[in-house]
Scaffold this active site. Structure first.
Site, PDB file in Angstrom:
ATOM      1  N   CYS A   1       0.851  -1.185   0.000  1.00 40.16           N
ATOM      2  CA  CYS A   1       0.000   0.000   0.000  1.00 40.16           C
ATOM      3  C   CYS A   1       0.885   1.233   0.000  1.00 40.16           C
ATOM      4  O   CYS A   1       1.870   1.301   0.749  1.00 40.16           O
ATOM      5  CB  CYS A   1      -0.891  -0.023   1.242  1.00 40.16           C
TER       6      CYS A   1
ATOM      7  N   GLU B   1      -8.738  -1.179  -2.641  1.00 36.75           N
ATOM      8  CA  GLU B   1      -9.133   0.238  -2.674  1.00 36.75           C
ATOM      9  C   GLU B   1     -10.491   0.460  -2.014  1.00 36.75           C
ATOM     10  O   GLU B   1     -10.689   1.448  -1.305  1.00 36.75           O
ATOM     11  CB  GLU B   1      -9.123   0.773  -4.105  1.00 36.75           C
TER      12      GLU B   1
END
Length: 190
Positions: A99, A143
């Site tokens: 991430c 997401e």
């Protein structure tokens, strides 16, 4: 390009607000998401990662894959507004995940192999996408989790968390220190 928010920033743990109308402000947020994901060479980026408490993300992974099975990047990232995954396959896809908001941590995460997703695009059209699979499905799930205040580290086993613990603690401390830093008037004078 916007500055990224990192582990320890409260916005990353919020359940984001629905977008009620696609306004010039929403276009601005999307533009910043696209500029930032491209500059950071990311697979996707969610609005809270650049400080916005909104249910928007962009995805860079296309449906086509290269010879090694990795997805080809889209020329222009796709925009997902108020997305909702309507079906998760029982079959799992376990591959490394990282991430942009948690740099230097990449660990295997199990995600559904394929998903169905509904969302609004930037034109205000409702889109239903069936059987998004493998890397693309993984990115969409990652997401969308951001929009609910969930980070991929929340899905790790205790052993994986232990492996990453020192990096995560250091990143949260760095984020906190950066937020507490302030410019003093004396800093402008020599």
């Amino acid at each position: 390009m916007k500055e990224l928010c990192y582990l320890g920033e409260p916005v990353l743990r919020k359940k984001c607000k629905q977008v009620k109308e696609i306004t010039p402000f929403i276009h601005k947020v999307v533009k910043e998401l696209i500029e930032t994901v491209k500059a950071q060479n990311g697979a996707g980026l969610a609005a809270p990662q650049i400080g916005y408490d909104l249910r928007i993300f962009v995805n860079v992974f296309g449906r086509e894959v290269d010879g090694d099975g990795f997805p080809n990047a889209l020329e222009q990232p796709e925009v997902y507004i108020n997305p909702k995954i309507t079906r998760f396959s029982k079959k799992k896809f376990v591959k490394p995940e990282g991430c942009l908001s948690i740099p230097d941590v990449t660990l295997d995460v199990a995600r559904s192999y394929d998903v169905d997703i509904e969302y609004t695009n930037l034109k205000g059209e409702r889109v239903v996408s069936k059987k998004e699979h493998t890397w693309r499905a993984k990115c969409l799930q990652h997401e969308l989790d951001h929009l609910d205040g969930i980070l991929f580290i929340d899905l790790l086993s205790k052993e994986q968390l232990k492996e990453a613990q020192s990096t995560l603690i250091a990143l949260e401390k760095k984020t906190k220190d950066r937020k507490n830093a302030s410019v003093m008037p004396k800093d402008f004078f020599s």
